[in-house]
Scaffold this motif. Sequence first.
Motif, PDB file in Angstrom:
ATOM      1  N   ILE A  77      45.088  50.745  25.487  1.00  0.00           N
ATOM      2  CA  ILE A  77      44.879  49.508  24.716  1.00  0.00           C
ATOM      3  C   ILE A  77      43.469  48.980  24.942  1.00  0.00           C
ATOM      4  CG2 ILE A  77      45.607  47.090  24.468  1.00  0.00           C
ATOM      5  CD1 ILE A  77      47.585  49.075  23.288  1.00  0.00           C
ATOM      6  N   ARG A  78      43.052  48.914  26.220  1.00  0.00           N
ATOM      7  CA  ARG A  78      41.733  48.339  26.525  1.00  0.00           C
ATOM      8  C   ARG A  78      40.602  49.197  25.968  1.00  0.00           C
ATOM      9  NH1 ARG A  78      39.171  43.892  26.486  1.00  0.00           N
ATOM     10  NH2 ARG A  78      37.404  43.852  27.904  1.00  0.00           N
ATOM     11  N   SER A  79      40.707  50.514  26.093  1.00  0.00           N
ATOM     12  CA  SER A  79      39.634  51.374  25.577  1.00  0.00           C
ATOM     13  C   SER A  79      39.562  51.278  24.053  1.00  0.00           C
ATOM     14  CB  SER A  79      39.823  52.820  26.039  1.00  0.00           C
ATOM     15  OG  SER A  79      41.037  53.351  25.559  1.00  0.00           O
ATOM     16  N   ASN A  80      40.702  51.183  23.391  1.00  0.00           N
ATOM     17  CA  ASN A  80      40.697  51.014  21.928  1.00  0.00           C
ATOM     18  C   ASN A  80      40.103  49.667  21.536  1.00  0.00           C
ATOM     19  OD1 ASN A  80      41.814  53.514  21.375  1.00  0.00           O
ATOM     20  ND2 ASN A  80      43.908  52.755  21.349  1.00  0.00           N
ATOM     21  N   THR A  81      40.473  48.623  22.252  1.00  0.00           N
ATOM     22  CA  THR A  81      39.952  47.284  21.948  1.00  0.00           C
ATOM     23  C   THR A  81      38.442  47.231  22.152  1.00  0.00           C
ATOM     24  OG1 THR A  81      42.043  46.280  22.635  1.00  0.00           O
ATOM     25  CG2 THR A  81      40.138  44.835  22.557  1.00  0.00           C
ATOM     26  N   LEU A  82      37.971  47.780  23.252  1.00  0.00           N
ATOM     27  CA  LEU A  82      36.528  47.788  23.515  1.00  0.00           C
ATOM     28  C   LEU A  82      35.775  48.524  22.408  1.00  0.00           C
ATOM     29  CD1 LEU A  82      36.490  48.508  27.355  1.00  0.00           C
ATOM     30  CD2 LEU A  82      35.695  46.414  26.229  1.00  0.00           C
ATOM     31  N   THR A  83      36.344  49.646  21.965  1.00  0.00           N
ATOM     32  CA  THR A  83      35.685  50.439  20.930  1.00  0.00           C
ATOM     33  C   THR A  83      35.704  49.704  19.596  1.00  0.00           C
ATOM     34  OG1 THR A  83      36.352  52.435  22.084  1.00  0.00           O
ATOM     35  CG2 THR A  83      35.577  52.705  19.834  1.00  0.00           C
ATOM     36  N   PHE A 132      42.692  44.340  36.366  1.00  0.00           N
ATOM     37  CA  PHE A 132      41.384  44.984  36.347  1.00  0.00           C
ATOM     38  C   PHE A 132      41.150  45.674  35.005  1.00  0.00           C
ATOM     39  CE2 PHE A 132      38.699  48.714  36.868  1.00  0.00           C
ATOM     40  CZ  PHE A 132      37.583  48.195  37.505  1.00  0.00           C
ATOM     41  N   VAL A 133      42.160  46.425  34.550  1.00  0.00           N
ATOM     42  CA  VAL A 133      42.040  47.153  33.271  1.00  0.00           C
ATOM     43  C   VAL A 133      41.900  46.164  32.116  1.00  0.00           C
ATOM     44  CG1 VAL A 133      43.268  48.646  31.652  1.00  0.00           C
ATOM     45  CG2 VAL A 133      43.241  49.206  34.089  1.00  0.00           C
ATOM     46  N   GLN A 134      42.729  45.158  32.093  1.00  0.00           N
ATOM     47  CA  GLN A 134      42.717  44.209  30.977  1.00  0.00           C
ATOM     48  C   GLN A 134      41.426  43.399  30.921  1.00  0.00           C
ATOM     49  OE1 GLN A 134      46.380  42.088  31.719  1.00  0.00           O
ATOM     50  NE2 GLN A 134      47.569  43.524  30.482  1.00  0.00           N
ATOM     51  N   ASP A 135      40.811  43.164  32.075  1.00  0.00           N
ATOM     52  CA  ASP A 135      39.569  42.388  32.125  1.00  0.00           C
ATOM     53  C   ASP A 135      38.324  43.272  32.156  1.00  0.00           C
ATOM     54  OD1 ASP A 135      41.192  40.151  32.252  1.00  0.00           O
ATOM     55  OD2 ASP A 135      41.065  39.976  34.432  1.00  0.00           O
ATOM     56  N   PHE A 136      38.510  44.588  32.075  1.00  0.00           N
ATOM     57  CA  PHE A 136      37.394  45.517  32.209  1.00  0.00           C
ATOM     58  C   PHE A 136      36.332  45.283  31.150  1.00  0.00           C
ATOM     59  CE2 PHE A 136      35.143  49.464  31.445  1.00  0.00           C
ATOM     60  CZ  PHE A 136      34.749  49.796  32.728  1.00  0.00           C
ATOM     61  N   ARG A 137      35.088  45.231  31.609  1.00  0.00           N
ATOM     62  CA  ARG A 137      33.926  45.107  30.706  1.00  0.00           C
ATOM     63  C   ARG A 137      32.918  46.165  31.116  1.00  0.00           C
ATOM     64  NH1 ARG A 137      31.554  39.298  30.430  1.00  0.00           N
ATOM     65  NH2 ARG A 137      29.920  40.729  30.907  1.00  0.00           N
ATOM     66  N   PRO A 138      32.590  47.090  30.230  1.00  0.00           N
ATOM     67  CA  PRO A 138      31.647  48.153  30.587  1.00  0.00           C
ATOM     68  C   PRO A 138      30.278  47.607  31.009  1.00  0.00           C
ATOM     69  CG  PRO A 138      32.403  48.394  28.317  1.00  0.00           C
ATOM     70  CD  PRO A 138      33.081  47.202  28.884  1.00  0.00           C
ATOM     71  N   GLU A 139      29.919  46.456  30.468  1.00  0.00           N
ATOM     72  CA  GLU A 139      28.618  45.861  30.781  1.00  0.00           C
ATOM     73  C   GLU A 139      28.477  45.582  32.278  1.00  0.00           C
ATOM     74  OE1 GLU A 139      30.772  44.445  28.466  1.00  0.00           O
ATOM     75  OE2 GLU A 139      29.788  45.308  26.710  1.00  0.00           O
ATOM     76  N   ASP A 140      29.586  45.368  32.952  1.00  0.00           N
ATOM     77  CA  ASP A 140      29.552  45.100  34.385  1.00  0.00           C
ATOM     78  C   ASP A 140      29.169  46.331  35.204  1.00  0.00           C
ATOM     79  OD1 ASP A 140      30.361  42.509  33.795  1.00  0.00           O
ATOM     80  OD2 ASP A 140      32.477  42.894  34.253  1.00  0.00           O
ATOM     81  N   TYR A 141      29.213  47.526  34.576  1.00  0.00           N
ATOM     82  CA  TYR A 141      28.994  48.776  35.315  1.00  0.00           C
ATOM     83  C   TYR A 141      27.825  49.581  34.772  1.00  0.00           C
ATOM     84  CZ  TYR A 141      33.510  47.456  37.069  1.00  0.00           C
ATOM     85  OH  TYR A 141      34.529  46.758  37.632  1.00  0.00           O
ATOM     86  N   ILE A 142      27.122  49.037  33.835  1.00  0.00           N
ATOM     87  CA  ILE A 142      25.996  49.775  33.249  1.00  0.00           C
ATOM     88  C   ILE A 142      24.693  49.286  33.841  1.00  0.00           C
ATOM     89  CG2 ILE A 142      24.727  50.280  31.133  1.00  0.00           C
ATOM     90  CD1 ILE A 142      27.365  50.168  29.643  1.00  0.00           C
TER      91      ILE A 142
END
Length: 142
Positions: A77-83, A132-142
């Motif tokens: 769900i989270r990866s689809n939402t982010l995309t 963690f998964v639901q709040d995951f933001r890729p920007e925090d790790y780039i």
Amino acid sequence: MTLINPSQPDYLTIVEKQLQLTEAQGVAIRGLWDGMKQMELNVTEKVEEVQMMVQEVRDSVTLTDAECYQLQHAVRIRSNTLTKDRYTETDGKFNETVGKYRRMIWSKLKDRFSVAKYSHIRRIDFDDAVDFVQDFRPEDYI
């Protein structure tokens, strides 16, 4: 002056023997009471010890299959939402990006909980892992 009649019982002797018996019973009852109190303390210590051991086992048990499935679902769900927030589904990079985010979430999740496989996350950390998964933001790790 009182004369003691040899045919009459010696009341003082009887009372003294009764007093000695009562004192002996008191000592026996005190010993029994002290033993019971010690047993209660021992049982309480053992119960606390068992409770700590049960908690240690609970804390070390890893995710169940159902929890793994729920975590997988949350990652999907989270990866689809982010995309979807960044690309349209008709864009050629959509599926590639979903996979990229999915791998990133799994990688960072394992790092966060210090495990080699996500299924090794402890059950007590399950809610934190889902958060963690639901709040995951890729920007925090780039």
